[in-house]
Design an enzyme around this catalytic site. Sequence first.
Site, PDB file in Angstrom:
ATOM      1  N   ARG A 120     -24.144 109.499 -82.763  1.00 34.32           N
ATOM      2  CA  ARG A 120     -25.429 108.769 -82.717  1.00 34.32           C
ATOM      3  C   ARG A 120     -25.561 107.715 -83.805  1.00 34.32           C
ATOM      4  O   ARG A 120     -26.665 107.319 -84.180  1.00 34.32           O
ATOM      5  CB  ARG A 120     -26.607 109.742 -82.783  1.00 34.32           C
ATOM      6  CG  ARG A 120     -26.616 110.705 -81.607  1.00 34.32           C
ATOM      7  CD  ARG A 120     -27.898 111.499 -81.542  1.00 34.32           C
ATOM      8  NE  ARG A 120     -27.803 112.464 -80.460  1.00 34.32           N
ATOM      9  CZ  ARG A 120     -27.215 113.642 -80.570  1.00 34.32           C
ATOM     10  NH1 ARG A 120     -26.686 114.024 -81.724  1.00 34.32           N
ATOM     11  NH2 ARG A 120     -27.141 114.445 -79.548  1.00 34.32           N
ATOM     12  N   LYS A 142     -25.370  92.315 -82.821  1.00 30.11           N
ATOM     13  CA  LYS A 142     -25.045  92.613 -81.419  1.00 30.11           C
ATOM     14  C   LYS A 142     -23.651  93.232 -81.325  1.00 30.11           C
ATOM     15  O   LYS A 142     -22.689  92.664 -81.843  1.00 30.11           O
ATOM     16  CB  LYS A 142     -25.066  91.333 -80.579  1.00 30.11           C
ATOM     17  CG  LYS A 142     -26.457  90.856 -80.220  1.00 30.11           C
ATOM     18  CD  LYS A 142     -26.352  89.685 -79.258  1.00 30.11           C
ATOM     19  CE  LYS A 142     -27.719  89.148 -78.875  1.00 30.11           C
ATOM     20  NZ  LYS A 142     -27.628  87.946 -78.053  1.00 30.11           N
ATOM     21  N   GLU A 184     -19.130  76.439 -82.176  1.00 26.11           N
ATOM     22  CA  GLU A 184     -20.361  77.098 -82.629  1.00 26.11           C
ATOM     23  C   GLU A 184     -20.901  76.412 -83.894  1.00 26.11           C
ATOM     24  O   GLU A 184     -22.109  76.299 -84.082  1.00 26.11           O
ATOM     25  CB  GLU A 184     -20.125  78.592 -82.906  1.00 26.11           C
ATOM     26  CG  GLU A 184     -19.639  79.406 -81.696  1.00 26.11           C
ATOM     27  CD  GLU A 184     -20.720  79.724 -80.664  1.00 26.11           C
ATOM     28  OE1 GLU A 184     -21.899  79.411 -80.904  1.00 26.11           O
ATOM     29  OE2 GLU A 184     -20.371  80.278 -79.601  1.00 26.11           O
ATOM     30  N   LYS A 220     -27.973  81.162 -88.791  1.00 20.11           N
ATOM     31  CA  LYS A 220     -28.048  82.277 -87.839  1.00 20.11           C
ATOM     32  C   LYS A 220     -28.941  83.386 -88.391  1.00 20.11           C
ATOM     33  O   LYS A 220     -29.755  83.960 -87.670  1.00 20.11           O
ATOM     34  CB  LYS A 220     -26.655  82.820 -87.510  1.00 20.11           C
ATOM     35  CG  LYS A 220     -26.726  84.011 -86.563  1.00 20.11           C
ATOM     36  CD  LYS A 220     -25.680  84.051 -85.517  1.00 20.11           C
ATOM     37  CE  LYS A 220     -25.968  85.174 -84.526  1.00 20.11           C
ATOM     38  NZ  LYS A 220     -24.838  85.543 -83.705  1.00 20.11           N
ATOM     39  N   GLU A 230     -41.270  85.702 -83.763  1.00 17.07           N
ATOM     40  CA  GLU A 230     -41.489  84.642 -82.783  1.00 17.07           C
ATOM     41  C   GLU A 230     -40.476  84.777 -81.643  1.00 17.07           C
ATOM     42  O   GLU A 230     -39.333  84.401 -81.786  1.00 17.07           O
ATOM     43  CB  GLU A 230     -41.289  83.303 -83.499  1.00 17.07           C
ATOM     44  CG  GLU A 230     -41.579  82.087 -82.673  1.00 17.07           C
ATOM     45  CD  GLU A 230     -41.161  80.841 -83.446  1.00 17.07           C
ATOM     46  OE1 GLU A 230     -41.430  79.761 -82.963  1.00 17.07           O
ATOM     47  OE2 GLU A 230     -40.544  80.982 -84.505  1.00 17.07           O
ATOM     48  N   ARG A 234     -34.467  82.978 -81.034  1.00 15.50           N
ATOM     49  CA  ARG A 234     -33.059  83.339 -80.921  1.00 15.50           C
ATOM     50  C   ARG A 234     -32.370  82.643 -79.744  1.00 15.50           C
ATOM     51  O   ARG A 234     -31.168  82.431 -79.733  1.00 15.50           O
ATOM     52  CB  ARG A 234     -32.935  84.865 -80.785  1.00 15.50           C
ATOM     53  CG  ARG A 234     -31.544  85.368 -81.085  1.00 15.50           C
ATOM     54  CD  ARG A 234     -31.527  86.884 -81.286  1.00 15.50           C
ATOM     55  NE  ARG A 234     -30.161  87.301 -81.514  1.00 15.50           N
ATOM     56  CZ  ARG A 234     -29.807  88.355 -82.229  1.00 15.50           C
ATOM     57  NH1 ARG A 234     -30.699  89.109 -82.793  1.00 15.50           N
ATOM     58  NH2 ARG A 234     -28.542  88.667 -82.391  1.00 15.50           N
ATOM     59  N   ASN A 238     -28.423  79.726 -77.881  1.00 14.36           N
ATOM     60  CA  ASN A 238     -27.732  79.580 -76.593  1.00 14.36           C
ATOM     61  C   ASN A 238     -27.486  78.127 -76.200  1.00 14.36           C
ATOM     62  O   ASN A 238     -27.052  77.852 -75.081  1.00 14.36           O
ATOM     63  CB  ASN A 238     -28.543  80.250 -75.472  1.00 14.36           C
ATOM     64  CG  ASN A 238     -28.434  81.750 -75.539  1.00 14.36           C
ATOM     65  OD1 ASN A 238     -27.460  82.286 -76.065  1.00 14.36           O
ATOM     66  ND2 ASN A 238     -29.442  82.433 -75.020  1.00 14.36           N
ATOM     67  N   HIS A 241     -24.657  77.140 -74.083  1.00 14.00           N
ATOM     68  CA  HIS A 241     -24.090  78.387 -73.569  1.00 14.00           C
ATOM     69  C   HIS A 241     -24.426  78.660 -72.108  1.00 14.00           C
ATOM     70  O   HIS A 241     -23.683  79.352 -71.425  1.00 14.00           O
ATOM     71  CB  HIS A 241     -24.546  79.572 -74.417  1.00 14.00           C
ATOM     72  CG  HIS A 241     -23.797  79.711 -75.706  1.00 14.00           C
ATOM     73  ND1 HIS A 241     -23.823  78.742 -76.683  1.00 14.00           N
ATOM     74  CD2 HIS A 241     -22.966  80.682 -76.176  1.00 14.00           C
ATOM     75  CE1 HIS A 241     -23.052  79.133 -77.702  1.00 14.00           C
ATOM     76  NE2 HIS A 241     -22.525  80.287 -77.415  1.00 14.00           N
ATOM     77  N   HIS A 245     -21.308  79.381 -70.154  1.00 13.24           N
ATOM     78  CA  HIS A 245     -21.005  80.678 -69.536  1.00 13.24           C
ATOM     79  C   HIS A 245     -20.614  80.523 -68.081  1.00 13.24           C
ATOM     80  O   HIS A 245     -19.716  81.213 -67.582  1.00 13.24           O
ATOM     81  CB  HIS A 245     -22.210  81.621 -69.649  1.00 13.24           C
ATOM     82  CG  HIS A 245     -22.339  82.257 -71.005  1.00 13.24           C
ATOM     83  ND1 HIS A 245     -23.553  82.594 -71.546  1.00 13.24           N
ATOM     84  CD2 HIS A 245     -21.400  82.595 -71.929  1.00 13.24           C
ATOM     85  CE1 HIS A 245     -23.353  83.121 -72.758  1.00 13.24           C
ATOM     86  NE2 HIS A 245     -22.063  83.122 -73.002  1.00 13.24           N
ATOM     87  N   HIS A 258     -14.138  80.389 -75.186  1.00  7.91           N
ATOM     88  CA  HIS A 258     -15.600  80.362 -75.289  1.00  7.91           C
ATOM     89  C   HIS A 258     -16.055  79.048 -75.931  1.00  7.91           C
ATOM     90  O   HIS A 258     -16.954  78.372 -75.429  1.00  7.91           O
ATOM     91  CB  HIS A 258     -16.080  81.566 -76.101  1.00  7.91           C
ATOM     92  CG  HIS A 258     -17.554  81.597 -76.313  1.00  7.91           C
ATOM     93  ND1 HIS A 258     -18.447  81.797 -75.277  1.00  7.91           N
ATOM     94  CD2 HIS A 258     -18.307  81.424 -77.432  1.00  7.91           C
ATOM     95  CE1 HIS A 258     -19.682  81.753 -75.760  1.00  7.91           C
ATOM     96  NE2 HIS A 258     -19.614  81.525 -77.065  1.00  7.91           N
TER      97      HIS A 258
END
Length: 349
Positions: A120, A142, A184, A220, A230, A234, A238, A241, A245, A258
């Site tokens: 956990r 992430k 990026e 970042k 807000e 985030r 993107n 992207h 994608h 990518h």
Amino acid sequence: MRTIKVQTDRPYDILIERGIINRCGELIKSVSKAQKVCIVTDSNVEKLYSEKVISSIKASGFETELFVFEAGEENKRLSTIADMYSCFADFHMSRKDLVVALGGGVTGDMAGFAAASYMRGIEFVQIPTSLLAQVDSSVGGKTGVDIQQGKNLVGAFWQPNMVIVDPDTLSTLPDYYINDGMAEVIKYGCIKDEKLFETLENENALSIIEDIIEICVSIKRDVVNADEREKGERMLLNFGHTLGHSLEKIYNYKGLSHGQAVAIGMCMITKASEKAGITKAGTTDRIVALCKKYGLPVSDKADFREIAQVCSSDKKTAGGSVNLVLLEKIGTSFTKPTPLNGLEKFITV
Ligand code: MG
């Protein structure tokens, strides 16, 4: 040493310094009471850095274990995670022990997810070795894996105890991967920092890479922090992207990296928004020139209809519309909800 503080539920530091990898053991010791440390890495990075990292961690009094998986995005899957769990268990790791993610984005995503879920949740430290991981994926918490139905469909938010960034590791990275990360970096300039964009135009980013990494990580960090208050901030990350994608999917994640896909996506969407009078004239030319300078493609032969269609089937396009990230000018960005049935027309220029 440059230190960037990240304020999450459990605050942590991102440390940037050349050669810092050689003293990762003492740094880990300063943030963890673990006895055992399992270093997770892939077959490429193992050859380059596992010895250094293991000897530093051992010298700080930890017991160590090494888990190596075959390099490649195709191994970012649950069976690799299952092997990791077995390795942790065979090594008798307890809830107090720690995982080190040593490598690029794939390694960080998977080691982070394994750490988030084993017993956990146990501690982990990131040692990103690719430019993409150093400026992007190692910040923000992430973690996750791909499943057959899509990329990153299974995962968790899990913050590291520390991120240790050694820009010297970039010297062993082939140009292809440097360029991948530069997309990026250019993105950060586009969405938030005109000065960064100008620096990238006027200098060779690699010769001042510590400054560049520090600026990108700070942007970042700020964006991720702001998102707690807000909702939507985030999403600015993107930029490039959404279409990127779609291109990655069209080429089945093989034809384009990518970063290459993001570069094309940034050029394509800005061309469209400039034509629509949303973006300051001349912006596309600057982005195109900068992408070219750093060896990135700026257009693709895939047709607009297909790109728009693939975009419509994406997991993030809920409710018949997509949130496009657009520039007002270099350094200033915003999101614009756009109906999916109008997307093809918008990007066709
Ligand atoms: Mg990205």
